[in-house]
Design an enzyme around this catalytic site. Structure first.
Site, short mmCIF file in Angstrom:
data_model
loop_
_atom_site.label_atom_id
_atom_site.label_comp_id
_atom_site.label_asym_id
_atom_site.label_seq_id
_atom_site.Cartn_x
_atom_site.Cartn_y
_atom_site.Cartn_z
N HIS A 1 -10.96 -3.89 7.54
CA HIS A 1 -10.93 -2.62 6.25
C HIS A 1 -12.10 -2.90 5.24
CE1 HIS A 1 -8.93 -6.31 4.09
NE2 HIS A 1 -9.18 -5.24 3.03
N CYS B 1 -1.48 -2.36 8.90
CA CYS B 1 -1.25 -2.19 10.59
C CYS B 1 -0.11 -0.69 10.42
CB CYS B 1 -0.17 -3.30 11.03
SG CYS B 1 -1.38 -4.63 11.29
N ASN C 1 -15.59 -6.02 2.09
CA ASN C 1 -15.28 -7.42 1.60
C ASN C 1 -14.68 -8.23 2.86
OD1 ASN C 1 -16.19 -8.79 -0.63
ND2 ASN C 1 -14.09 -8.75 -1.56
N GLN D 1 -13.32 -0.51 1.34
CA GLN D 1 -12.93 0.20 0.20
C GLN D 1 -13.70 1.15 -0.06
OE1 GLN D 1 -10.97 -2.03 -2.93
NE2 GLN D 1 -10.98 -4.09 -1.79
N CYS E 1 1.72 -7.16 7.68
CA CYS E 1 0.32 -6.57 7.34
C CYS E 1 0.39 -5.08 6.64
CB CYS E 1 -0.89 -6.61 8.43
SG CYS E 1 -2.47 -5.53 7.71
N SER F 1 -8.19 -10.01 0.74
CA SER F 1 -7.20 -10.51 0.94
C SER F 1 -6.19 -10.39 2.20
CB SER F 1 -6.27 -9.29 -0.34
OG SER F 1 -6.24 -8.11 0.25
N HIS G 1 -5.06 -5.39 14.24
CA HIS G 1 -5.06 -6.22 13.30
C HIS G 1 -6.09 -7.29 13.69
CE1 HIS G 1 -3.40 -8.43 9.89
NE2 HIS G 1 -3.29 -9.55 10.52
N HIS H 1 -7.21 -8.06 8.41
CA HIS H 1 -7.21 -6.75 9.12
C HIS H 1 -8.58 -5.95 8.82
CE1 HIS H 1 -4.77 -3.23 10.85
NE2 HIS H 1 -5.65 -2.83 10.49
P1 H2U Z 1 -9.40 -6.72 -0.21
O1 H2U Z 1 -8.90 -7.37 0.73
O2 H2U Z 1 -10.86 -6.26 -0.12
O3 H2U Z 1 -9.12 -7.09 -1.29
O4 H2U Z 1 -8.71 -5.04 -0.08
C1 H2U Z 1 -7.53 -4.78 -0.02
C2 H2U Z 1 -7.17 -3.78 -1.15
O5 H2U Z 1 -5.92 -3.11 -0.72
C3 H2U Z 1 -6.79 -4.30 -2.33
O6 H2U Z 1 -7.65 -3.61 -3.47
C4 H2U Z 1 -5.10 -2.99 -1.73
C5 H2U Z 1 -5.54 -3.90 -2.98
O7 H2U Z 1 -5.48 -3.40 -4.19
N1 H2U Z 1 -3.83 -2.68 -1.21
C6 H2U Z 1 -2.88 -1.53 -1.39
O8 H2U Z 1 -3.44 -0.66 -1.61
N2 H2U Z 1 -1.60 -1.35 -0.86
C7 H2U Z 1 -1.01 -2.60 -0.59
O9 H2U Z 1 0.14 -2.36 -0.20
C8 H2U Z 1 -1.61 -3.81 -0.62
C9 H2U Z 1 -3.09 -4.07 -1.04
ZN ZN Z 2 -2.91 -5.62 10.15
#
Ligand code: H2U
Ligand code: ZN
Length: 346
Positions: free
Chosen positions: A168, A55, A155, A170, A52, A163, A115, A166
């Site tokens: 989180h 993490c 989201n 934005q 992840c 995606s 996580h 974990h």
């Molecule tokens: P979402 O799960 O809401 O898509 O948010 C995850 C965000 O994390 C996504 O916008 C970023 C993606 O661009 N990301 C990073 O900044 N670094 C990483 O190593 C993987 C994902």
């Molecule tokens: Zn995690």
């Protein structure tokens, strides 16, 4: 001829914040369902996942290593949709083809080093720490004179395109006002000019008095299914005091915000006994943009689920081509959510 009953008969409702109408068709809840059934994502995650990118101690896409953090943690999105160093520029071909460059900053916030948790599973003090971080980020981003609006959001869930499980959220901060904010800015400004009070102060007061759309309430905040909700279990948290943005909340208000966030998201989880997916985010006054006396902080929750952990509402057909529409009424949804325990039960 029977009398009009808004719990039975098709009608439209006006969204005070956007100035748009929605179609409500309560009689349609009786129609048979033979549609799609999604499979449930497995929800037995470890507290630490070596793969992840959120993490503690793990490496992200840009090669940087997360610190061994203990509360929440923020970093600049490695795949930012908006970039700070975008050059000024634009395009205008006969007024028909128009484009403008857009500057901005995108950040990712991990809500917890664990996580396996989600917002309703965090201790209320953990949620307070997240609110404090959101507030610090809001202040930091607004010190950049290129930024006019800061969108804090979460989201959640695979069916929302999230995606990573974990916990989180934005932040996207940008140089112009996004569409939803432009609509809400105009509506709140017009109301304030006419009444000398904020639209959401009057609306929250009315909903608390009527009670039928209230889901959960405390001294400083109320969560309602808005009268004009589009998503089946859409809710909105409104501060009882007219506060434009996060930095103006008192410590006591931040505690109350953490408490109502935990209770509302726990009710959501209890509804279909599943980690409830949604897109949620706070709407706040623009920054570096002169006075906005009518702006009133609030937070929207837009969950897609309709009748079970696997059946979601689709915004398709008439809704894509004509107008948002819902079947179950806001009052029915509020009653169901209100009746659920405020602590996660599974
Ligand atoms: P979402 O799960 O809401 O898509 O948010 C995850 C965000 O994390 C996504 O916008 C970023 C993606 O661009 N990301 C990073 O900044 N670094 C990483 O190593 C993987 C994902
Ligand atoms: Zn995690």
């Amino acid at each position: 001829m029977t009398a009009f009953d808004f719990k039975e008969h098709p009608h439209t409702r006006f969204n005070q914040l956007t100035g748009e109408w929605i179609l409500v068709s309560p009689h349609r809840t009786k129609r048979p369902w033979q549609g799609k059934v999604e499979s449930l994502p497995a929800d037995n995650r470890p507290a630490y996942d070596p793969k992840c990118y959120l993490c503690p101690g793990n490496t992200r896409a840009d090669g940087s290593v997360n610190p061994d953090y203990t509360d929440s943690f923020v970093f600049t999105n490695d795949y930012s949709a908006l970039l700070q160093d975008t050059p000024e520029g634009g395009l205008d071909v006969e007024g028909l083809l128009q484009a403008k460059s857009e500057k901005g900053i995108c950040r990712v916030i991990s809500f917890s080093p664990d996580h396996s948790l989600t917002l309703p599973q965090l201790p209320v003090e953990g949620i307070e720490k997240v609110i404090e971080l959101w507030t610090r980020e809001f202040i930091d981003l607004s010190s950049n004179k290129d930024i006019r609006y800061i969108q804090i959001f979460e989201n959640k869930g695979e069916i929302m395109g999230c995606s990573n499980p974990h916990p989180h959220g934005q932040i996207w901060a940008q140089a112009s006002l996004p569409l939803e904010i432009s609509k809400e800015t105009a509506r709140q400004a017009a109301y304030f000019q006419e009444k000398g009070k904020s639209l959401l102060s009057d609306y929250a007061e009315l909903e608390c008095k009527l009670g039928e759309r209230v889901v959960v309430e405390n001294e400083h905040f109320v969560a309602v299914v808005p009268f004009w909700a589009v998503w089946p279990f859409e809710t909105m948290i409104i501060s009882k005091r007219h506060v434009p943005a996060l930095p103006e909340f008192t410590v006591e208000e931040r505690k109350a915000m953490a408490s109502i966030l935990k209770k509302l998201t726990a009710k959501y989880d209890n509804l279909f006994e599943v980690s409830f997916p949604y897109s949620a985010g706070m709407h706040q006054a623009p920054v570096n943009d002169g006075p906005h006396p009518g702006w009133h902080w609030h937070m929207h929750f837009y969950p897609p689920l309709l009748r079970s952990a696997t059946v979601k509402k689709f915004m398709v057909g008439y809704e894509m081509l004509a107008n948002p529409q819902r079947d179950v009424t806001a009052e029915w949804a509020a009653e169901r959510l209100r009746a659920l325990p405020e602590e996660r039960t599974f």
